[in-house]
Motif scaffolding. Sequence first.
Motif, PDB file in Angstrom:
ATOM      1  N   ALA A  46      49.945  43.498  39.869  1.00 36.91           N
ATOM      2  CA  ALA A  46      48.646  43.329  39.219  1.00 36.91           C
ATOM      3  C   ALA A  46      48.545  41.955  38.546  1.00 36.91           C
ATOM      4  CB  ALA A  46      48.425  44.434  38.189  1.00 36.91           C
ATOM      5  N   HIS A  47      49.620  41.506  37.937  1.00 40.51           N
ATOM      6  CA  HIS A  47      49.630  40.203  37.260  1.00 40.51           C
ATOM      7  C   HIS A  47      49.398  39.073  38.270  1.00 40.51           C
ATOM      8  CE1 HIS A  47      50.789  37.099  34.409  1.00 40.51           C
ATOM      9  NE2 HIS A  47      51.583  36.602  35.332  1.00 40.51           N
ATOM     10  N   ASN A  48      50.131  39.111  39.369  1.00 38.23           N
ATOM     11  CA  ASN A  48      49.975  38.062  40.384  1.00 38.23           C
ATOM     12  C   ASN A  48      48.596  38.132  41.046  1.00 38.23           C
ATOM     13  OD1 ASN A  48      52.472  36.877  39.980  1.00 38.23           O
ATOM     14  ND2 ASN A  48      53.497  38.335  41.320  1.00 38.23           N
ATOM     15  N   ARG A  49      48.060  39.335  41.205  1.00 42.43           N
ATOM     16  CA  ARG A  49      46.717  39.490  41.769  1.00 42.43           C
ATOM     17  C   ARG A  49      45.676  38.862  40.841  1.00 42.43           C
ATOM     18  NH1 ARG A  49      45.160  43.114  45.618  1.00 42.43           N
ATOM     19  NH2 ARG A  49      46.970  44.403  45.246  1.00 42.43           N
ATOM     20  N   ARG A  50      45.822  39.077  39.527  1.00 38.88           N
ATOM     21  CA  ARG A  50      44.888  38.475  38.568  1.00 38.88           C
ATOM     22  C   ARG A  50      44.966  36.955  38.595  1.00 38.88           C
ATOM     23  NH1 ARG A  50      46.511  42.932  35.338  1.00 38.88           N
ATOM     24  NH2 ARG A  50      48.118  41.647  34.381  1.00 38.88           N
ATOM     25  N   LEU A  51      46.171  36.414  38.680  1.00 47.05           N
ATOM     26  CA  LEU A  51      46.327  34.958  38.748  1.00 47.05           C
ATOM     27  C   LEU A  51      45.677  34.392  40.003  1.00 47.05           C
ATOM     28  CD1 LEU A  51      50.015  34.397  37.586  1.00 47.05           C
ATOM     29  CD2 LEU A  51      47.918  33.982  36.299  1.00 47.05           C
ATOM     30  N   LYS A  52      45.875  35.061  41.129  1.00 45.72           N
ATOM     31  CA  LYS A  52      45.290  34.604  42.391  1.00 45.72           C
ATOM     32  C   LYS A  52      43.768  34.668  42.317  1.00 45.72           C
ATOM     33  CE  LYS A  52      45.878  35.235  47.338  1.00 45.72           C
ATOM     34  NZ  LYS A  52      46.673  35.919  48.362  1.00 45.72           N
ATOM     35  N   ALA A  53      43.235  35.750  41.762  1.00 46.78           N
ATOM     36  CA  ALA A  53      41.787  35.894  41.638  1.00 46.78           C
ATOM     37  C   ALA A  53      41.218  34.809  40.734  1.00 46.78           C
ATOM     38  CB  ALA A  53      41.449  37.279  41.099  1.00 46.78           C
ATOM     39  N   MET A  54      41.922  34.482  39.681  1.00 46.17           N
ATOM     40  CA  MET A  54      41.444  33.440  38.774  1.00 46.17           C
ATOM     41  C   MET A  54      41.433  32.085  39.461  1.00 46.17           C
ATOM     42  SD  MET A  54      42.606  32.652  34.827  1.00 46.17           S
ATOM     43  CE  MET A  54      43.934  33.764  35.035  1.00 46.17           C
ATOM     44  N   ARG A  86      47.366  32.177  50.726  1.00 47.24           N
ATOM     45  CA  ARG A  86      47.263  33.239  51.721  1.00 47.24           C
ATOM     46  C   ARG A  86      45.956  33.982  51.539  1.00 47.24           C
ATOM     47  NH1 ARG A  86      52.323  36.939  52.350  1.00 47.24           N
ATOM     48  NH2 ARG A  86      50.840  37.759  53.827  1.00 47.24           N
ATOM     49  N   PRO A  87      45.397  34.542  52.615  1.00 46.63           N
ATOM     50  CA  PRO A  87      44.113  35.241  52.486  1.00 46.63           C
ATOM     51  C   PRO A  87      44.227  36.422  51.522  1.00 46.63           C
ATOM     52  CG  PRO A  87      44.715  34.980  54.787  1.00 46.63           C
ATOM     53  CD  PRO A  87      45.879  34.507  53.986  1.00 46.63           C
ATOM     54  N   PRO A  88      43.256  36.558  50.621  1.00 48.10           N
ATOM     55  CA  PRO A  88      43.323  37.652  49.648  1.00 48.10           C
ATOM     56  C   PRO A  88      42.909  38.985  50.264  1.00 48.10           C
ATOM     57  CG  PRO A  88      41.356  36.351  49.287  1.00 48.10           C
ATOM     58  CD  PRO A  88      42.131  35.656  50.359  1.00 48.10           C
ATOM     59  N   SER A  89      43.349  40.043  49.636  1.00 52.04           N
ATOM     60  CA  SER A  89      42.979  41.388  50.081  1.00 52.04           C
ATOM     61  C   SER A  89      41.554  41.698  49.628  1.00 52.04           C
ATOM     62  CB  SER A  89      43.942  42.415  49.472  1.00 52.04           C
ATOM     63  OG  SER A  89      43.778  42.435  48.065  1.00 52.04           O
ATOM     64  N   ASP A  90      41.029  42.838  50.097  1.00 51.71           N
ATOM     65  CA  ASP A  90      39.701  43.262  49.672  1.00 51.71           C
ATOM     66  C   ASP A  90      39.655  43.482  48.159  1.00 51.71           C
ATOM     67  OD1 ASP A  90      38.887  43.176  52.293  1.00 51.71           O
ATOM     68  OD2 ASP A  90      39.075  45.336  52.620  1.00 51.71           O
ATOM     69  N   THR A  91      40.742  44.018  47.603  1.00 53.22           N
ATOM     70  CA  THR A  91      40.806  44.259  46.168  1.00 53.22           C
ATOM     71  C   THR A  91      40.738  42.948  45.391  1.00 53.22           C
ATOM     72  OG1 THR A  91      42.176  46.201  46.590  1.00 53.22           O
ATOM     73  CG2 THR A  91      42.170  45.341  44.349  1.00 53.22           C
ATOM     74  N   THR A  92      41.456  41.933  45.858  1.00 55.41           N
ATOM     75  CA  THR A  92      41.439  40.638  45.185  1.00 55.41           C
ATOM     76  C   THR A  92      40.069  39.992  45.306  1.00 55.41           C
ATOM     77  OG1 THR A  92      43.793  40.382  45.681  1.00 55.41           O
ATOM     78  CG2 THR A  92      42.610  38.415  44.995  1.00 55.41           C
ATOM     79  N   CYS A  93      39.415  40.112  46.452  1.00 58.67           N
ATOM     80  CA  CYS A  93      38.060  39.576  46.615  1.00 58.67           C
ATOM     81  C   CYS A  93      37.101  40.241  45.630  1.00 58.67           C
ATOM     82  CB  CYS A  93      37.564  39.778  48.043  1.00 58.67           C
ATOM     83  SG  CYS A  93      38.415  38.774  49.265  1.00 58.67           S
ATOM     84  N   HIS A  94      37.244  41.541  45.466  1.00 52.51           N
ATOM     85  CA  HIS A  94      36.411  42.259  44.500  1.00 52.51           C
ATOM     86  C   HIS A  94      36.666  41.742  43.080  1.00 52.51           C
ATOM     87  CE1 HIS A  94      34.132  45.639  42.902  1.00 52.51           C
ATOM     88  NE2 HIS A  94      35.117  45.824  42.045  1.00 52.51           N
ATOM     89  N   MET A  95      37.930  41.478  42.774  1.00 51.28           N
ATOM     90  CA  MET A  95      38.303  40.972  41.450  1.00 51.28           C
ATOM     91  C   MET A  95      37.732  39.571  41.219  1.00 51.28           C
ATOM     92  SD  MET A  95      42.123  40.844  39.830  1.00 51.28           S
ATOM     93  CE  MET A  95      42.410  42.557  40.129  1.00 51.28           C
ATOM     94  N   VAL A  96      37.707  38.744  42.264  1.00 46.90           N
ATOM     95  CA  VAL A  96      37.136  37.395  42.143  1.00 46.90           C
ATOM     96  C   VAL A  96      35.663  37.496  41.773  1.00 46.90           C
ATOM     97  CG1 VAL A  96      36.494  35.335  43.445  1.00 46.90           C
ATOM     98  CG2 VAL A  96      38.775  36.288  43.696  1.00 46.90           C
ATOM     99  N   ARG A  97      34.937  38.372  42.453  1.00 46.54           N
ATOM    100  CA  ARG A  97      33.513  38.536  42.144  1.00 46.54           C
ATOM    101  C   ARG A  97      33.307  39.081  40.735  1.00 46.54           C
ATOM    102  NH1 ARG A  97      33.510  39.611  47.640  1.00 46.54           N
ATOM    103  NH2 ARG A  97      33.961  41.811  47.326  1.00 46.54           N
ATOM    104  N   ALA A  98      34.192  39.967  40.310  1.00 48.07           N
ATOM    105  CA  ALA A  98      34.098  40.499  38.950  1.00 48.07           C
ATOM    106  C   ALA A  98      34.332  39.395  37.921  1.00 48.07           C
ATOM    107  CB  ALA A  98      35.103  41.631  38.751  1.00 48.07           C
TER     108      ALA A  98
END
Length: 104
Positions: A46-54, A86-98
């Motif tokens: 989750a931490h790395n996903r948040r960093l990538k989304a940011m 690397r291409p983000p997952s659907d969850t990460t894309c959703h987090m970027v929009r959020a």
Amino acid sequence: MPAAALKPKPLPTQSTHRRPVLFDSPYEPVAKRPLPAGRPREWYVAHNRRLKAMRLAIALLDSGVHLPGQAPDETIRGTAERIGMRPPSDTTCHMVRALMRYSR
């Protein structure tokens, strides 16, 4: 003579619109530190996903995409490829929009 005529005019505001802002020191990224040990694996994911989304949200904002509606998954994945990620997952894309939604 009216009192308003005796007041000195305020100085014009200092706008940075026409001239660049100078920094005191050059930009240096913050030194990376290892993540704390002993946490569950899900926390690190989750931490790395948040960093990538940011990082992706910042790159999209820099490229002129300012609204979550302007950022479908294809645009986010294209931005990730352009910045060498690397291409983000659907969850990460959703987090970027959020992130883009809540930054407004």
